[in-house]
Design an enzyme around this catalytic site. Structure first.
Site, PDB file in Angstrom:
ATOM      1  N   HIS A 198      -0.023 -78.245  19.236  1.00 47.60           N
ATOM      2  CA  HIS A 198      -0.729 -77.348  18.313  1.00 47.60           C
ATOM      3  C   HIS A 198      -2.229 -77.568  18.500  1.00 47.60           C
ATOM      4  O   HIS A 198      -2.859 -78.330  17.767  1.00 47.60           O
ATOM      5  CB  HIS A 198      -0.320 -77.637  16.868  1.00 47.60           C
ATOM      6  CG  HIS A 198      -0.877 -76.664  15.881  1.00 47.60           C
ATOM      7  ND1 HIS A 198      -0.259 -76.413  14.674  1.00 47.60           N
ATOM      8  CD2 HIS A 198      -1.986 -75.885  15.899  1.00 47.60           C
ATOM      9  CE1 HIS A 198      -0.981 -75.511  14.005  1.00 47.60           C
ATOM     10  NE2 HIS A 198      -2.036 -75.198  14.727  1.00 47.60           N
ATOM     11  N   GLU A 240       2.018 -73.968  19.238  1.00 43.70           N
ATOM     12  CA  GLU A 240       1.785 -73.499  17.877  1.00 43.70           C
ATOM     13  C   GLU A 240       0.307 -73.177  17.694  1.00 43.70           C
ATOM     14  O   GLU A 240      -0.554 -73.787  18.324  1.00 43.70           O
ATOM     15  CB  GLU A 240       2.158 -74.585  16.851  1.00 43.70           C
ATOM     16  CG  GLU A 240       3.603 -74.994  16.856  1.00 43.70           C
ATOM     17  CD  GLU A 240       3.888 -76.046  15.808  1.00 43.70           C
ATOM     18  OE1 GLU A 240       2.924 -76.610  15.225  1.00 43.70           O
ATOM     19  OE2 GLU A 240       5.067 -76.319  15.550  1.00 43.70           O
ATOM     20  N   HIS A 251       8.141 -79.825   9.731  1.00 43.98           N
ATOM     21  CA  HIS A 251       7.132 -80.375   8.821  1.00 43.98           C
ATOM     22  C   HIS A 251       7.757 -81.426   7.917  1.00 43.98           C
ATOM     23  O   HIS A 251       8.591 -81.124   7.074  1.00 43.98           O
ATOM     24  CB  HIS A 251       6.431 -79.318   7.965  1.00 43.98           C
ATOM     25  CG  HIS A 251       5.034 -79.747   7.574  1.00 43.98           C
ATOM     26  ND1 HIS A 251       4.782 -80.674   6.593  1.00 43.98           N
ATOM     27  CD2 HIS A 251       3.830 -79.399   8.069  1.00 43.98           C
ATOM     28  CE1 HIS A 251       3.482 -80.859   6.477  1.00 43.98           C
ATOM     29  NE2 HIS A 251       2.873 -80.107   7.379  1.00 43.98           N
TER      30      HIS A 251
END
Length: 238
Positions: free
Chosen positions: A43, A70, A190
């Site tokens: 990410h 991401e 997450h």
């Protein structure tokens, strides 16, 4: 089978703390694959505080498992994804200053924008996943964007797991069923860890993929990276 994709952002954070190249992000990604990961997630953020854009280019040359990038779909992100053509692009609504992803897309308000972005990524042959909260109102609008998958934002589940795991997972089971009915694949990520991962998988057995970084790297400090990856794999096979 639910695939494990290892987010290596924290490896880059450790490297950047000293300004050199130890640990080497590319070598760690290769080792993570060798140790059993079925995907690599990165990410990159605009300030490059962990994964750098050059890291993405370097990783794209060597990653042989599913490469998942991401990010917020600004111009730089879209150009990078078009160039790299990863297996998957996961769209998150983070502002540039966000420490970590902490909310899903409002697919009602942003449906038109997301539809255009998904179409553009599909033209590049990239599978698309949209980061989403476990609220039913966002799922039909997500389907209308043309996305292939949604990624369930699991921090609320993780934070409530030790209090009442059945209540914690209930909204996720409900939206997962809805996503399945709508024909969208399911990812999750997450704050998933060795304590809460197996119950999520058992409750939603048709999860396509989980993306785990912070907890896995923390566990690797105690158990070793290879052993930790195998421990997470076993949680997904229960």
């Amino acid at each position: 089978m639910t695939k494990l994709s290892v987010n290596i952002n924290k490896i880059a954070t450790l490297r950047n703390a000293r300004g050199a190249d130890n640990p080497n992000v590319v070598q760690v990604a290769l080792d993570v694959e060798r140790f059993g990961s079925q995907g690599i997630t990165v990410h990159p953020r605009p300030d490059e505080r962990h994964i750098r854009y050059q890291d993405v280019m370097d990783l794209a040359k060597v990653v042989t498992s599913e490469f998942n990038i991401e990010g917020y779909p600004d111009q730089r992100f879209m150009e990078m994804v078009r160039l790299v053509k990863p297996a998957q692009a996961t769209l998150v609504p983070d502002p540039p200053t966000a420490i970590t992803s902490n909310n899903g897309w409002d697919t009602i308000t942003h449906q038109s924008m997301l539809k255009d972005i998904v179409a553009e990524l599909h033209e590049s042959g990239v599978r698309v996943s949209i980061f989403i909260n476990p609220e039913t109102k966002y799922f039909e609008p997500a389907k209308l964007t043309g996305t292939d998958r949604v990624e369930l934002y699991t921090e609320p589940y993780a934070s409530q797991y030790h209090i009442d795991r059945d209540s914690a997972v209930k909204p996720y089971v409900e939206v997962a069923e809805l996503a399945r009915e709508l024909g969208m694949g399911l990812n999750a990520g997450h704050d998933l860890d060795l304590h809460n991962l197996a119950f999520l998988k058992q409750s939603i057995p048709y999860l396509d993929e989980v993306s785990i970084g912070h907890a896995l790297v923390c566990d690797a400090l105690y158990y070793g990276l290879e052993n930790t990856i195998q421990m997470y794999r076993r949680k997904l096979e229960l």
